[in-house]
Design an enzyme around this catalytic site. Structure first.
Site, PDB file in Angstrom:
ATOM      1  N   GLN A   1       0.830  -1.202   0.000  1.00 18.54           N
ATOM      2  CA  GLN A   1       0.000   0.000   0.000  1.00 18.54           C
ATOM      3  C   GLN A   1       0.865   1.253   0.000  1.00 18.54           C
ATOM      4  OE1 GLN A   1      -3.120  -0.203   2.897  1.00 18.54           O
ATOM      5  NE2 GLN A   1      -3.873   1.832   2.439  1.00 18.54           N
TER       6      GLN A   1
ATOM      7  N   SER B   1       4.133  -6.287   2.901  1.00 16.86           N
ATOM      8  CA  SER B   1       2.809  -6.208   3.527  1.00 16.86           C
ATOM      9  C   SER B   1       1.733  -6.716   2.567  1.00 16.86           C
ATOM     10  CB  SER B   1       2.554  -4.775   4.013  1.00 16.86           C
ATOM     11  OG  SER B   1       1.417  -4.704   4.826  1.00 16.86           O
ATOM     12  N   LEU B   2       0.900  -5.834   2.051  1.00 15.01           N
ATOM     13  CA  LEU B   2      -0.105  -6.233   1.049  1.00 15.01           C
ATOM     14  C   LEU B   2       0.533  -7.008  -0.108  1.00 15.01           C
ATOM     15  CD1 LEU B   2      -2.821  -5.869  -0.656  1.00 15.01           C
ATOM     16  CD2 LEU B   2      -1.751  -3.783  -1.487  1.00 15.01           C
TER      17      LEU B   2
ATOM     18  N   ARG C   1      -9.494  -7.755   3.290  1.00 14.24           N
ATOM     19  CA  ARG C   1      -8.432  -7.215   4.151  1.00 14.24           C
ATOM     20  C   ARG C   1      -8.521  -5.694   4.194  1.00 14.24           C
ATOM     21  NH1 ARG C   1      -2.816  -5.382   3.484  1.00 14.24           N
ATOM     22  NH2 ARG C   1      -1.392  -6.360   4.993  1.00 14.24           N
TER      23      ARG C   1
ATOM     24  N   HIS D   1      -0.366  -2.748  11.443  1.00 13.69           N
ATOM     25  CA  HIS D   1       0.672  -3.602  12.030  1.00 13.69           C
ATOM     26  C   HIS D   1       0.809  -3.417  13.548  1.00 13.69           C
ATOM     27  CE1 HIS D   1       1.588  -4.751   7.968  1.00 13.69           C
ATOM     28  NE2 HIS D   1       1.873  -3.512   7.649  1.00 13.69           N
TER      29      HIS D   1
ATOM     30  N   GLN E   1       0.469 -10.863  10.283  1.00 15.56           N
ATOM     31  CA  GLN E   1       1.033  -9.678   9.617  1.00 15.56           C
ATOM     32  C   GLN E   1       0.271  -8.387   9.960  1.00 15.56           C
ATOM     33  OE1 GLN E   1       0.144  -8.368   5.729  1.00 15.56           O
ATOM     34  NE2 GLN E   1       1.867  -9.483   4.867  1.00 15.56           N
TER      35      GLN E   1
END
Length: 309
Positions: free
Chosen positions: A10, A94-95, A119, A203, A253
């Site tokens: 992102q 991440s993503l 998500r 996070h 995550q």
């Protein structure tokens, strides 16, 4: 020689992403078309034309980055000049880990896209229910950032969460604590502190409701066992060994730190010599320059960059 495909997370979104590639490659256009049908709205026109406030929202930017990265990957696979590039290991920030799992063949396009959409929605809902923020601290090591968080926290949640590259650590937590961290950063010797354009404290434990929602979504999703292509995990810089471990890693995550620098150092230590960043922007290419100056990342984000390959 080992090759890694890297996928951005992102923040990489930009209006116009994927548009030229979709025009030039029918296979890429088809990915956008499939995405529109799965999601039930015209994602491609938001990617290609905006508006920015829509593209930048958590619920849209996450599927948009995933789909654009998948479309670029499809263009590489179908172009005779690049179809011979083979991959040994995938990684995503991440993503981007969802794109890495899709590229490694352990999750289908449809399942990955549905997961990414859920998500984004769950993270937005968790952000709306909490007062969170994130700040990128430039120029401090881990120890100094921990000290900064301890002082700025004042008994509110504030923690280092994204260890991106030397001298770039993102802290996340209560909005007021993030504000104090920005003010205090200079005192600790930071070059600068940049508030991130995100909806909430990603996070951290502020995302625990999102983790619960994702756990439910994952129970309806088929993940295959990792086989030929390895996938490195954000949460511990180790390779995923099983489908169960992948599902657990994706849930964890959301509320835990991301160790991107360690992931890249692990790949370099394990003999990866060729890196491709596939997807919008140049974030990962820039991070690698700070992690290891000698390592060149081939950035594949535009039609021009595919032609140059």
């Amino acid at each position: 020689m080992k090759t890694a495909f890297l996928f951005p997370g992102q923040g990489a979104q930009v209006i116009g992403m994927g548009a030229e590639i979709a025009q030039a490659f029918p296979a890429a256009a088809e990915i956008f078309e499939r995405a529109n049908n799965i999601l039930g709205f015209d994602l491609s026109s938001i990617c290609f034309e905006g508006p920015a406030e829509k593209l930048n929202s958590t619920t849209i930017s996450q599927p948009a980055i995933f789909v654009t990265s998948a479309a670029i990957l499809e263009a590489l696979k179908t172009d005779p000049a690049t179809s011979g590039i083979s991959v040994d290991v995938t990684a995503g920030l991440s993503l981007g880990e969802y794109t890495a799992l899709y590229a490694a063949g352990v999750i289908s396009f449809q399942d990955a896209l549905v997961l990414v959409q859920k998500r984004g929605q769950a993270m937005q809902a968790a952000a709306d229910a909490t007062e969170g923020a994130m700040v990128s601290i430039i120029g401090l090591d881990e120890e100094k950032v921990s000290q900064l968080c301890a002082e700025a926290g004042e008994n509110e949640l504030l923690a280092p969460v994204n260890f991106n590259c030397p001298g770039q650590i993102v802290v996340s937590g209560a909005r007021a604590a993030c504000g104090r961290a920005k003010e205090l950063a200079e005192k600790y010797g930071a070059i600068k502190a940049v508030p991130l354009e995100v909806a909430g404290a990603f996070h951290t434990q502020m995302m625990s409701s999102a983790a619960e929602a994702l756990k439910l979504a994952l129970s309806n999703c088929r993940i295959s066992e990792p086989s030929e292509i390895e996938i490195i995990a954000n949460i511990n810089a180790g390779y995923y060994q099983s489908a169960k471990e992948i599902a657990e890693g994706l849930i964890k995550q959301l509320t835990h730190s991301i160790f991107w620098q360690k992931c890249m150092e692990r790949l370099l230590a394990d003999g990866v010599e060729k890196f491709y960043e596939i997807g919008p922007g140049r974030v990962l290419t820039g991070l690698m320059r700070r992690i290891n100056r000698k390592t060149k990342v081939v950035n594949v984000s535009t039609l021009q960059s595919i032609k140059e390959l």
